[in-house]
Write a protein that holds these residues in place. Structure first.
Motif, PDB file in Angstrom:
ATOM      1  N   HIS A  44      17.756  58.423  69.190  1.00  0.00           N
ATOM      2  CA  HIS A  44      18.937  58.265  70.038  1.00  0.00           C
ATOM      3  C   HIS A  44      20.114  59.066  69.484  1.00  0.00           C
ATOM      4  O   HIS A  44      20.277  59.241  68.278  1.00  0.00           O
ATOM      5  CB  HIS A  44      19.305  56.780  70.175  1.00  0.00           C
ATOM      6  N   LEU A 157      11.109  53.147  69.304  1.00  0.00           N
ATOM      7  CA  LEU A 157      11.389  53.737  70.616  1.00  0.00           C
ATOM      8  C   LEU A 157      11.837  52.627  71.573  1.00  0.00           C
ATOM      9  O   LEU A 157      11.475  51.457  71.389  1.00  0.00           O
ATOM     10  CB  LEU A 157      10.146  54.431  71.188  1.00  0.00           C
ATOM     11  N   ASP A 158      12.578  52.995  72.598  1.00  0.00           N
ATOM     12  CA  ASP A 158      13.073  52.018  73.561  1.00  0.00           C
ATOM     13  C   ASP A 158      11.922  51.227  74.181  1.00  0.00           C
ATOM     14  O   ASP A 158      10.978  51.806  74.734  1.00  0.00           O
ATOM     15  CB  ASP A 158      13.846  52.719  74.688  1.00  0.00           C
ATOM     16  N   ASN A 202      16.021  46.809  77.739  1.00  0.00           N
ATOM     17  CA  ASN A 202      15.637  47.552  76.539  1.00  0.00           C
ATOM     18  C   ASN A 202      14.673  48.704  76.814  1.00  0.00           C
ATOM     19  O   ASN A 202      14.521  49.593  75.974  1.00  0.00           O
ATOM     20  CB  ASN A 202      15.001  46.580  75.530  1.00  0.00           C
ATOM     21  N   TYR A 204      13.239  52.206  78.279  1.00  0.00           N
ATOM     22  CA  TYR A 204      13.906  53.508  78.321  1.00  0.00           C
ATOM     23  C   TYR A 204      14.535  53.805  79.685  1.00  0.00           C
ATOM     24  O   TYR A 204      13.894  53.610  80.714  1.00  0.00           O
ATOM     25  CB  TYR A 204      12.890  54.610  77.993  1.00  0.00           C
ATOM     26  N   PRO A 205      15.809  54.238  79.722  1.00  0.00           N
ATOM     27  CA  PRO A 205      16.727  54.378  78.589  1.00  0.00           C
ATOM     28  C   PRO A 205      17.386  53.031  78.247  1.00  0.00           C
ATOM     29  O   PRO A 205      17.975  52.392  79.125  1.00  0.00           O
ATOM     30  CB  PRO A 205      17.756  55.382  79.106  1.00  0.00           C
ATOM     31  N   ALA A 206      17.281  52.623  77.013  1.00  0.00           N
ATOM     32  CA  ALA A 206      17.748  51.305  76.589  1.00  0.00           C
ATOM     33  C   ALA A 206      19.266  51.194  76.638  1.00  0.00           C
ATOM     34  O   ALA A 206      19.983  52.147  76.336  1.00  0.00           O
ATOM     35  CB  ALA A 206      17.256  51.005  75.173  1.00  0.00           C
ATOM     36  N   SER A 285       6.882  62.613  76.282  1.00  0.00           N
ATOM     37  CA  SER A 285       8.255  62.176  76.507  1.00  0.00           C
ATOM     38  C   SER A 285       8.439  60.807  75.872  1.00  0.00           C
ATOM     39  O   SER A 285       7.464  60.130  75.522  1.00  0.00           O
ATOM     40  CB  SER A 285       8.562  62.096  78.000  1.00  0.00           C
ATOM     41  N   HIS A 286       9.695  60.399  75.744  1.00  0.00           N
ATOM     42  CA  HIS A 286      10.004  59.082  75.169  1.00  0.00           C
ATOM     43  C   HIS A 286       9.261  57.979  75.930  1.00  0.00           C
ATOM     44  O   HIS A 286       8.561  57.147  75.336  1.00  0.00           O
ATOM     45  CB  HIS A 286      11.520  58.864  75.248  1.00  0.00           C
ATOM     46  N   ARG A 287       9.396  57.989  77.235  1.00  0.00           N
ATOM     47  CA  ARG A 287       8.759  56.967  78.073  1.00  0.00           C
ATOM     48  C   ARG A 287       7.236  57.050  77.987  1.00  0.00           C
ATOM     49  O   ARG A 287       6.545  56.026  77.871  1.00  0.00           O
ATOM     50  CB  ARG A 287       9.206  57.144  79.529  1.00  0.00           C
ATOM     51  N   VAL A 290       5.777  55.603  74.750  1.00  0.00           N
ATOM     52  CA  VAL A 290       5.771  54.138  74.791  1.00  0.00           C
ATOM     53  C   VAL A 290       4.615  53.628  75.644  1.00  0.00           C
ATOM     54  O   VAL A 290       3.893  52.703  75.252  1.00  0.00           O
ATOM     55  CB  VAL A 290       7.119  53.614  75.333  1.00  0.00           C
TER      56      VAL A 290
END
Length: 359
Positions: A44, A157-158, A202, A204-206, A285-287, A290
């Motif tokens: 972040h 991670l979120d 919480n 993504y995006p948190a 990707s972030h999402r 997860v």
């Protein structure tokens, strides 16, 4: 004896309280300075409020007061939870040294063990039940502290820790329903409800992080319900079932410890080489990273459910399939990231070592 309606109401209550209280906890976190500062180890970019675990805890309290689950160990379990929450809040506000956090976890684990809630035996194929006797106390304390920290370590991670914890607790819930373990059903129901309620804010995006307050509390809670349920199971592989359910956080923690020892670093020193960070580095990707870990966790949870009701030979077959699947996944991930010699390079990456270059 509760009805299914009672459990549904408790779930909705815990979920709703967590959803509604989280924005208030966010304001409180900002007001008292319980925030997470960005740095090179974190993904972040902005200052983020933490302390979100307090919302999870409040949601659990709401469901707990409604169901009032009864157990001879409950007083000590609740005391241990309060100790964990206090340690988490202090860390989210002041960033405690690792030794003080460990001390708090140790005290909470000892309080639980003093109640008589112990891992007293394990069931081993071909040998039957192995009584741990005096080793029950240290094994129990180690289990509680280890799982508490395992959830904390994957909170990178979120939505990751809340989601993985919910999946693990759902797996335990299904097995508890099959075994009619009333207390475990009640605790899983309210914990899942509150965790999912917090996940609304919480994922993504948190908008807020759970912080150590949440990660330590969820880890502690999972360690307790696994002792109340999974270790009491009389299946052929009772000692392996909780490990399968929590395979993602457990093995990520084991790799982290080995990695730090090999690199001559303090085992409590943070790094950016956990599974979730590696997936992001590989291009997810972030999402997506997860969701990939959610998928792994769900597969392990489903395997544990099947495992708990399988015959000896079917259990062995499932275990072999799991090991092959893990290796296959490692090969694919390594192939995506390094193109050649994927397994050795993936292992080296996880261990924090320099990958082998192509000739």
């Amino acid at each position: 004896m509760h009805s299914y309606i009672d459990y549904i109401v408790a779930f909705i209550l815990s979920f709703a309280v967590a959803v509604l209280i989280t924005p208030l906890v966010k304001k409180l976190a900002i007001k008292i300075g319980a925030t997470d500062q960005p740095n090179k180890r974190k993904i972040h970019k902005d200052i983020m409020p933490r302390l979100g675990g307090l919302a999870i805890f409040i949601g659990v309290i709401a469901g707990f007061l409604y169901l009032k689950p009864h157990s001879m160990y409950m007083t000590e379990v609740v005391i241990g939870a309060v100790i964990i929450i206090i340690v988490g809040i202090l860390d989210d506000r002041f960033t405690l040294p690792a030794k003080y956090k460990f001390l708090g976890q140790l005290v909470a684990a000892i309080v639980v063990a003093s109640s008589g809630l112990l891992i007293s035996k394990i069931t081993v194929p071909f040998f039957g039940s192995v009584q741990l006797d005096y080793f029950s106390y240290p094994v129990t304390v180690i289990w509680i502290v280890a799982i508490t920290n395992a959830i904390n370590l994957i909170d990178g991670l979120d939505g990751l820790a809340a989601g993985v914890s919910s999946i693990a607790m759902t797996s335990i819930l299904i097995m508890a329903i099959a075994d009619s373990q009333i207390v475990v059903i009640a605790l899983c129901t309210i914990l899942i409800g509150s965790s999912l309620g917090f996940l609304v804010h919480n994922f993504y995006p948190a908008k807020i992080f759970m912080g150590d307050t949440g990660a330590l509390f969820l880890g502690y809670s999972i360690s307790i319900i696994s002792m109340l349920g999974l270790f009491k199971n009389i299946t052929l592989f009772s000692f392996i079932i909780p490990v399968i359910v929590l395979a993602v956080p457990i093995f990520d923690t084991i790799f982290a410890i080995i990695r730090r020892l090999l690199n001559k670093r303090n085992i409590a020193a943070p790094d950016k080489l956990h599974l979730h960070y590696c997936l992001v580095d590989l291009g997810f990707s972030h999402r997506s990273a997860v969701l990939v870990i959610y998928f792994f966790s769900a597969c392990f949870g489903l395997s544990a459910i099947i495992f708990s009701n399988a015959t000896l030979w079917l259990s062995l077959l499932i275990l072999v399939i799991l090991l092959i699947a893990i290796q296959f996944i490692a090969e694919i991930v390594g192939l995506i990231g390094m193109n050649r010699k994927p397994l050795i390079n993936t292992f080296k990456r996880i261990m924090g070592m320099k990958p082998q270059k192509d000739n």
